[in-house]
Structures are given as C-alpha cells and as structure tokens.
Scaffold this active site. Structure first.
Site, PDB file in Angstrom:
ATOM      1  N   TRP A   1     119.631  -2.180  38.332  1.00 20.34           N
ATOM      2  CA  TRP A   1     120.008  -2.406  39.732  1.00 20.34           C
ATOM      3  C   TRP A   1     120.084  -1.119  40.544  1.00 20.34           C
ATOM      4  O   TRP A   1     120.220  -1.173  41.752  1.00 20.34           O
ATOM      5  CB  TRP A   1     121.395  -3.079  39.762  1.00 20.34           C
ATOM      6  CG  TRP A   1     122.362  -2.351  38.865  1.00 20.34           C
ATOM      7  CD1 TRP A   1     122.652  -2.664  37.566  1.00 20.34           C
ATOM      8  CD2 TRP A   1     123.084  -1.142  39.148  1.00 20.34           C
ATOM      9  NE1 TRP A   1     123.510  -1.727  37.024  1.00 20.34           N
ATOM     10  CE2 TRP A   1     123.801  -0.781  37.984  1.00 20.34           C
ATOM     11  CE3 TRP A   1     123.206  -0.329  40.274  1.00 20.34           C
ATOM     12  CZ2 TRP A   1     124.608   0.345  37.902  1.00 20.34           C
ATOM     13  CZ3 TRP A   1     124.006   0.802  40.206  1.00 20.34           C
ATOM     14  CH2 TRP A   1     124.699   1.123  39.025  1.00 20.34           C
ATOM     15  N   ASN A   2     120.079   0.051  39.913  1.00 18.17           N
ATOM     16  CA  ASN A   2     120.426   1.252  40.688  1.00 18.17           C
ATOM     17  C   ASN A   2     119.324   1.674  41.664  1.00 18.17           C
ATOM     18  O   ASN A   2     119.614   2.286  42.678  1.00 18.17           O
ATOM     19  CB  ASN A   2     120.893   2.404  39.788  1.00 18.17           C
ATOM     20  CG  ASN A   2     119.820   2.935  38.889  1.00 18.17           C
ATOM     21  OD1 ASN A   2     118.821   2.254  38.642  1.00 18.17           O
ATOM     22  ND2 ASN A   2     119.999   4.132  38.388  1.00 18.17           N
TER      23      ASN A   2
ATOM     24  N   LYS B   1     111.541  -8.960  34.584  1.00 18.50           N
ATOM     25  CA  LYS B   1     112.898  -9.548  34.669  1.00 18.50           C
ATOM     26  C   LYS B   1     113.691  -8.656  35.613  1.00 18.50           C
ATOM     27  O   LYS B   1     113.973  -7.501  35.313  1.00 18.50           O
ATOM     28  CB  LYS B   1     113.526  -9.554  33.273  1.00 18.50           C
ATOM     29  CG  LYS B   1     114.550 -10.622  33.011  1.00 18.50           C
ATOM     30  CD  LYS B   1     115.881 -10.441  33.718  1.00 18.50           C
ATOM     31  CE  LYS B   1     116.707  -9.281  33.206  1.00 18.50           C
ATOM     32  NZ  LYS B   1     117.843  -8.968  34.109  1.00 18.50           N
TER      33      LYS B   1
ATOM     34  N   GLY C   1     116.919   1.273  31.666  1.00 15.14           N
ATOM     35  CA  GLY C   1     118.310   0.838  31.638  1.00 15.14           C
ATOM     36  C   GLY C   1     119.102   1.696  30.671  1.00 15.14           C
ATOM     37  O   GLY C   1     118.719   2.837  30.385  1.00 15.14           O
ATOM     38  N   SER C   2     120.163   1.122  30.146  1.00 10.00           N
ATOM     39  CA  SER C   2     121.057   1.913  29.296  1.00 10.00           C
ATOM     40  C   SER C   2     120.463   2.123  27.904  1.00 10.00           C
ATOM     41  O   SER C   2     119.652   1.321  27.428  1.00 10.00           O
ATOM     42  CB  SER C   2     122.402   1.198  29.174  1.00 10.00           C
ATOM     43  OG  SER C   2     122.205  -0.050  28.564  1.00 10.00           O
TER      44      SER C   2
ATOM     45  N   GLU D   1     112.928   4.033  29.363  1.00 12.87           N
ATOM     46  CA  GLU D   1     113.525   4.992  30.313  1.00 12.87           C
ATOM     47  C   GLU D   1     115.029   4.731  30.263  1.00 12.87           C
ATOM     48  O   GLU D   1     115.515   3.818  30.924  1.00 12.87           O
ATOM     49  CB  GLU D   1     112.989   4.740  31.730  1.00 12.87           C
ATOM     50  CG  GLU D   1     111.504   4.963  31.901  1.00 12.87           C
ATOM     51  CD  GLU D   1     111.138   6.437  31.997  1.00 12.87           C
ATOM     52  OE1 GLU D   1     112.034   7.292  32.107  1.00 12.87           O
ATOM     53  OE2 GLU D   1     109.928   6.730  31.931  1.00 12.87           O
ATOM     54  N   LEU D   2     115.743   5.514  29.483  1.00 11.49           N
ATOM     55  CA  LEU D   2     117.142   5.162  29.185  1.00 11.49           C
ATOM     56  C   LEU D   2     118.123   6.124  29.860  1.00 11.49           C
ATOM     57  O   LEU D   2     117.761   6.886  30.741  1.00 11.49           O
ATOM     58  CB  LEU D   2     117.328   5.125  27.663  1.00 11.49           C
ATOM     59  CG  LEU D   2     116.286   4.258  26.931  1.00 11.49           C
ATOM     60  CD1 LEU D   2     116.492   4.303  25.428  1.00 11.49           C
ATOM     61  CD2 LEU D   2     116.310   2.821  27.435  1.00 11.49           C
TER      62      LEU D   2
ATOM     63  N   CYS E   1     120.040   7.849  37.024  1.00  7.18           N
ATOM     64  CA  CYS E   1     119.939   8.293  35.635  1.00  7.18           C
ATOM     65  C   CYS E   1     119.742   9.812  35.551  1.00  7.18           C
ATOM     66  O   CYS E   1     119.993  10.405  34.509  1.00  7.18           O
ATOM     67  CB  CYS E   1     118.785   7.579  34.949  1.00  7.18           C
ATOM     68  SG  CYS E   1     117.274   7.749  35.869  1.00  7.18           S
TER      69      CYS E   1
ATOM     70  N   GLU F   1     127.592   9.482  29.854  1.00  7.07           N
ATOM     71  CA  GLU F   1     127.134   9.347  31.238  1.00  7.07           C
ATOM     72  C   GLU F   1     128.234   8.652  32.051  1.00  7.07           C
ATOM     73  O   GLU F   1     128.670   7.561  31.699  1.00  7.07           O
ATOM     74  CB  GLU F   1     125.874   8.476  31.189  1.00  7.07           C
ATOM     75  CG  GLU F   1     125.144   8.307  32.468  1.00  7.07           C
ATOM     76  CD  GLU F   1     123.941   7.357  32.293  1.00  7.07           C
ATOM     77  OE1 GLU F   1     124.015   6.408  31.493  1.00  7.07           O
ATOM     78  OE2 GLU F   1     122.927   7.580  32.970  1.00  7.07           O
TER      79      GLU F   1
HETATM   80  P1  NAD Z   1     121.580  -2.117  31.425  1.00 10.94           P
HETATM   81  O1  NAD Z   1     120.906  -1.569  30.243  1.00 10.94           O
HETATM   82  O2  NAD Z   1     122.874  -2.816  31.245  1.00 10.94           O
HETATM   83  O3  NAD Z   1     120.640  -3.141  32.191  1.00 10.94           O
HETATM   84  C1  NAD Z   1     119.318  -2.844  32.578  1.00 10.94           C
HETATM   85  C2  NAD Z   1     118.513  -4.116  32.636  1.00 10.94           C
HETATM   86  O4  NAD Z   1     118.491  -4.690  31.335  1.00 10.94           O
HETATM   87  C3  NAD Z   1     119.082  -5.189  33.563  1.00 10.94           C
HETATM   88  O5  NAD Z   1     118.025  -5.871  34.175  1.00 10.94           O
HETATM   89  C4  NAD Z   1     119.793  -6.123  32.605  1.00 10.94           C
HETATM   90  O6  NAD Z   1     119.841  -7.442  33.072  1.00 10.94           O
HETATM   91  C5  NAD Z   1     118.898  -6.030  31.394  1.00 10.94           C
HETATM   92  N1  NAD Z   1     119.540  -6.363  30.123  1.00 10.94           N
HETATM   93  C6  NAD Z   1     120.827  -6.191  29.751  1.00 10.94           C
HETATM   94  N2  NAD Z   1     121.001  -6.629  28.482  1.00 10.94           N
HETATM   95  C7  NAD Z   1     119.792  -7.073  28.044  1.00 10.94           C
HETATM   96  C8  NAD Z   1     119.318  -7.643  26.820  1.00 10.94           C
HETATM   97  N3  NAD Z   1     120.119  -7.826  25.777  1.00 10.94           N
HETATM   98  N4  NAD Z   1     118.015  -7.980  26.745  1.00 10.94           N
HETATM   99  C9  NAD Z   1     117.195  -7.792  27.796  1.00 10.94           C
HETATM  100  N5  NAD Z   1     117.586  -7.270  28.971  1.00 10.94           N
HETATM  101  C10 NAD Z   1     118.862  -6.897  29.091  1.00 10.94           C
HETATM  102  O7  NAD Z   1     121.722  -0.901  32.427  1.00 10.94           O
HETATM  103  P2  NAD Z   1     122.375  -0.880  33.865  1.00 10.94           P
HETATM  104  O8  NAD Z   1     123.841  -0.700  33.737  1.00 10.94           O
HETATM  105  O9  NAD Z   1     121.875  -2.005  34.675  1.00 10.94           O
HETATM  106  O10 NAD Z   1     121.697   0.452  34.468  1.00 10.94           O
HETATM  107  C11 NAD Z   1     122.235   1.691  34.302  1.00 10.94           C
HETATM  108  C12 NAD Z   1     121.583   2.445  33.153  1.00 10.94           C
HETATM  109  O11 NAD Z   1     120.192   2.582  33.386  1.00 10.94           O
HETATM  110  C13 NAD Z   1     122.109   3.856  33.038  1.00 10.94           C
HETATM  111  O12 NAD Z   1     122.321   4.172  31.696  1.00 10.94           O
HETATM  112  C14 NAD Z   1     120.977   4.710  33.604  1.00 10.94           C
HETATM  113  O13 NAD Z   1     120.945   6.043  33.155  1.00 10.94           O
HETATM  114  C15 NAD Z   1     119.785   3.946  33.173  1.00 10.94           C
HETATM  115  N6  NAD Z   1     118.633   4.277  34.012  1.00 10.94           N
HETATM  116  C16 NAD Z   1     117.623   5.012  33.451  1.00 10.94           C
HETATM  117  C17 NAD Z   1     116.528   5.372  34.230  1.00 10.94           C
HETATM  118  C18 NAD Z   1     115.394   6.180  33.664  1.00 10.94           C
HETATM  119  O14 NAD Z   1     114.360   6.270  34.317  1.00 10.94           O
HETATM  120  N7  NAD Z   1     115.535   6.788  32.506  1.00 10.94           N
HETATM  121  C19 NAD Z   1     116.463   4.970  35.568  1.00 10.94           C
HETATM  122  C20 NAD Z   1     117.506   4.222  36.096  1.00 10.94           C
HETATM  123  C21 NAD Z   1     118.597   3.867  35.294  1.00 10.94           C
END
Ligand code: NAD
Length: 509
Positions: A178-179, A202, A257-258, A279-280, A314, A412
C-alpha cells in the site's frame, strides 16, 4: 478537513453524503468498487466484500470484492488464454499500448493523486509525485519493448553457430504493498507487458482503488482483455497468495512487501520452481561523515529520506549515523527542520506529513520510541501520538543518543521516527551499517573522494545514495541484497525479470 465542493453526479453525491470525505474526482468513473478479470469489472462469486477506510479520518471509502481462490483461478485462466496472442504481438505494438496507458495516467494524474491520498494518506503533493513516478515505468518500458535483443555467440564447437532469443516468461503473479499504491504496481506491470507477459496483480487491501483506476485506464488504452487482471482480497489473501505461488500456469511471481511475507511466498513458490523476484523490507543506514562538504545538504537529504511518506518507504533512512565532529550541529539543524513540519490530512493545505497507514503502524513507531528511551535515548521532538488528529497520526520524532542494542537499530520502523546514532570511525560505522539482516538502500555524505569509493563499495545494500537522500529513478536499477530480496526493477535490467533467455545452436554450418 477536505476542501472539496460537493460533487455533481448522482453517484458522487451519494458517495459524498454517505462518506463525507470523498474527494471530487474529475472523472468519477475512475472510482471502482470491483475487481478486474478478463477485461470485465466483477464481484466476488460469493458476493463478499471488504471495507477500505481513509487512514486520516477512519471513514469508509468504499468496499471491494473479497475474491476467493475460485475467482482468482478465473483471472489466471484469462491471463493464460491471453498469453499466446499477446506474446506474439509486435514489440512496437506493445510499446504503443504502454505509451497510450502512460498518456492516460498523465491525463488523469489529478484524479489518481486524489485516490492515492484518500486511501494511503500521503499529502496530495507527494501523491502527485508518485503518479509521475508510476507513469514513468510505462513510458520507460514502452521504449524498451521494441528492443529485446538476443546475441549471436561464437561457438566453441567447430561448425556450430549459437544465438539467443529473449522470450516472455508467461503468466505473472504480482503482489504489491500500500505504501506506493500506483508505483509499486506499474513498476511490475510496465516491464511485464513490455516483455509480452500477461499478469494477475493482487492489489493491496488498504489501497485497492488506485490499482482499479489504473486498470480502467489500461482498458481505455486498448490493452487486450486478459492481459491485465487485478484481483482484490483482504482476509482471503493468504489463500490467494498460495494459489498464485503454486498454480502451474503462473510462471513468475514478483512480490514487493515485507521480508516476513516474502519468506512465505518463496517457500510456496518452490513447489513449482517459479521464476521469482522479491523486493522486501529495508533498514537503511544514513551516514554523515565529519568531512561532509555541505552539512545543510546532508540534513535536507536525511529529512527527505527519513520522513517521506511519514517514514513509510522501503528505502527510508532508518538508522542515521553521524560522526562525532558534526553530531551536535547536525542534530540541531535536523530538529529545526522537523519543527517546521505540519501534520494533518493529506488533502489539507500546507500540510507536509500525513497519517501512517493504520493504528498498528503508529503502535510500532511508539514501541520503537519507548524501547529507545528505556535504553537511554533522548526525545528531542515528538515521541508521542497526535491523538487530536486521529489514531493513525504520530508526531514526527527525533531521538538522540541512540545505541546499537535498540530495536530501531535492527528493525525497520516504517514510521516517522528518526534515531541519531553517534559514531567515531569509518570502520566502526560500516560494520554497524552492515549488521542488518536486510540490505536495500544505504546513504552517506562525505567530501572525500577515496572514502566515497571505499564506503559505496563496502555497504552491503543494493542501492547507495552518495551525497543525496533520494535515489528512486526509473533509469536506475531498484532492488536489494541479503534479506531485502533479489531481482531488479526499473532500468534496463527490470525487463529481464520477466523474460527467459533461450539459446539456439545450429550444427553443421
Ligand atoms: P506486507 O508484506 O504485509 O504486504 C504486502 C502485500 O502482500 C500486500 O498486498 C498484502 O496483501 C500481501 N500479503 C500479505 N500476506 C500475504 C500472503 N500470505 N500471501 C500473499 N500475499 C500476502 O507488507 P506491507 O506492510 O503492506 O508493506 C510494507 C513492507 O513492504 C515494508 O517491509 C517495506 O519495506 C516493503 N516494501 C519494499 C519495497 C521494495 O521495493 N523493496 C517497496 C515498498 C515496500
């Protein structure tokens, strides 16, 4: 709180009166409470929906379909059916489609920015910046699409000739956070389509409406049905994620994501040996050496890197290391800038920083502050919730006297909390910087050219900013090392994530 007049269409009137906080879009038909499968706007087969709330006010924005795996199967089938035709579409034609999509994103930038601010909370000016950044991936990869060259290779077997061709990998499952509700999606879809892949994306449950508006613009840009599918889910997300990572027709999974969720998806992807990129999370070190040439530039860089999107990027500076000779002066100037921040709803005039995405995020920021103060750090400014504004607001915070045993040093924060760590030597700070399990971005300020090369090469990260706090650029490869993942987005490398190299050997020549 919102400076918009009441919209004129009946639908928008209804929205306004129901939710009071609806921004007026120029094109209200870009606000879509559905999922996009096979070129059509659809509901969940079950009829279930989930709610999306404005992080600034807590008010309901709207609902989206709670798709289950049977719905998402349909999206995968649609992408799979569309693939054979799309992969053979000329690169130049795919380029035109992406270019039309780019033009539509730019034409509708104001509406997209309002949607971003509404569901993500970032200030409208930042949201506009994100729309331009997001669009740049369509423009960039539209330029790459006609130039997917292979090689001719001198063979080591007499009489043989070897060449390579690059081919699209197939159906791609994309999952984004979402960020950056627009840019994280376009950074994946742009290269995927340029390569000739079809996608099932998704969208994040917190910010699905920006993704839907983008899909509507894809439809208007003439992108064939089934090529782009947007699936929405909240509680069903783990099951949807499992389907995308295990379905044999999905050949590639790209996730932002995370690190925690990345680890789950990587395990799941093993069953069908998918091509993957991750990309975590990050925990960026931001280092200011005594030999910095322009301390104000370092302060400005640190402010931009730390507090952009209220600390929710991130690549945000998470640990700010300042060498002893400039520590006090840096801290003084840094705090002065933070004092000028104006916190509020993203649509308010003059605000510089918005809410964090949800209460959990505010809690995490506060936990990091409390942990640091319990171990001896001092709060110079902030350090508490802005309760008068709402549960998701946290005062931009500066802590001094930070040490390596504090949570903020190893985790983080993803919130508006800056911890300033003093250090003595280059070796000490490089060791501290590299202690993190993750390695996405790192920054440092120095005026010594030998040190600049040394430190840039020594930091264990995928991206380094030298004498700058802003590194995101479509032309520059974006990605991490260690537990920040692997794969690169943007740049000339981004498209490779969506292609395979096939070698063709000709014998008896
Ligand atoms: P998150 O991992 O909780 O969620 C990211 C996405 O994954 C969302 O769409 C969520 O619905 C989905 N998701 C969650 N659980 C899942 C599962 N079990 N199976 C499939 N999909 C699932 O992360 P967040 O809190 O939404 O975002 C913040 C994180 O993203 C931070 O750690 C940040 O550093 C990272 N991030 C990384 C980058 C990069 O380019 N490296 C860019 C932006 C954000």
């Amino acid at each position: 709180r919102y400076p918009f007049s009441i919209p004129s269409t009946a639908h928008a009137q209804r929205l306004y009166s129901m939710k009071h906080s609806a921004p007026q879009l120029k094109d209200q038909s870009l606000f879509i409470e559905k999922a996009y499968i096979n070129g059509e706007w659809v509901d969940a087969k079950s009829g279930e929906t989930f709610e999306v709330h404005d992080p600034a006010t807590g008010k309901l924005i709207g609902t989206c379909p709670e798709l289950d795996t049977s719905d998402v199967e349909k999206a995968i089938e649609a992408a799979s059916e569309a693939f054979p035709k799309f992969r053979t579409t000329l690169g130049r034609e795919r380029a035109r489609m992406l270019r039309r999509w780019y033009d539509l994103v730019i034409e509708n930038a104001d509406d997209l920015a309002k949607l971003i601010t509404w569901e993500n909370g970032k200030p409208l000016a930042d949201a506009k910046g994100e729309v331009n950044y997001a669009a740049s991936f369509f423009e960039w990869f539209s330029e790459e699409a006609p130039r997917l060259y292979g090689d001719t290779i001198p063979a080591s077997v007499p009489g043989n000739r070897v060449m390579t061709v690059k081919q699209p990998v197939g159906v791609c499952g994309l999952i984004t956070p979402w960020n950056f509700p627009a840019a994280m999606i376009t950074r994946k879809i742009g290269p995927a389509l340029a390569a000739g892949c079809t996608v099932v994306a998704k969208s994040p449950q917190e910010t699905p409406f920006t993704a839907n508006a983008l899909a509507e613009l894809a439809r208007r840009a003439g992108i064939p049905k089934g090529v782009v599918n947007i699936v929405t889910s909240s509680k069903n997300t783990p099951a949807v994620g499992e389907l995308l990572t295990t379905h044999p027709e999905v050949r590639k999974v790209s996730f932002t994501g995370s690190t925690t969720v990345g680890r789950i998806l990587m395990k799941q992807s093993a069953s069908t040996i998918k091509k993957v990129s991750w990309e975590l999370g990050g925990n960026a070190p931001f280092i200011v050496f005594d030999d910095v040439e322009d301390l104000d530039a370092a302060v400005t860089g640190a402010i931009a890197s730390k507090f952009r999107s209220s600390g929710q990027t991130c690549v945000c500076a998470n640990r700010i290391y300042v060498q002893e000779g400039v520590y006090d002066e840096f801290a003084k100037r840094f705090v002065q800038k933070v004092k000028d921040f104006k916190l509020g709803g993203g649509f308010e005039d003059g605000i510089t920083h918005g809410p964090v995405i949800h209460e959990r995020a505010a809690n995490k920021a506060h936990e990091h502050v409390q942990d640091a103060t319990s171990k001896g750090a001092q709060i110079v400014i902030g350090g508490q919730r802005a309760t008068a504004l709402g549960p998701n607001f946290y005062h931009p915070t500066v802590l001094t006297g930070m040490t390596k045993d504090m949570l903020l040093a190893s985790e983080e924060t993803f919130g508006p909390v800056a911890g300033l760590f003093p250090f003595k030597t280059e070796k000490e700070v490089v060791d501290l910087a590299n202690r993190a399990e993750v390695g996405l971005a790192g920054y440092f300020f120095s005026g010594n050219v030998r040190r600049i090369f040394r430190v840039a090469e020594a930091l264990e990260v995928g991206m380094v900013g030298v004498n700058t706090g802003l590194i995101s650029d479509v032309a520059s490869p974006f990605g991490g090392v260690k537990q920040s993942g692997f794969g690169r987005e943007g740049s000339k490398y981004g498209i490779d994530e969506f292609m395979t190299i096939k070698s063709i050997t000709f014998g008896g020549m």
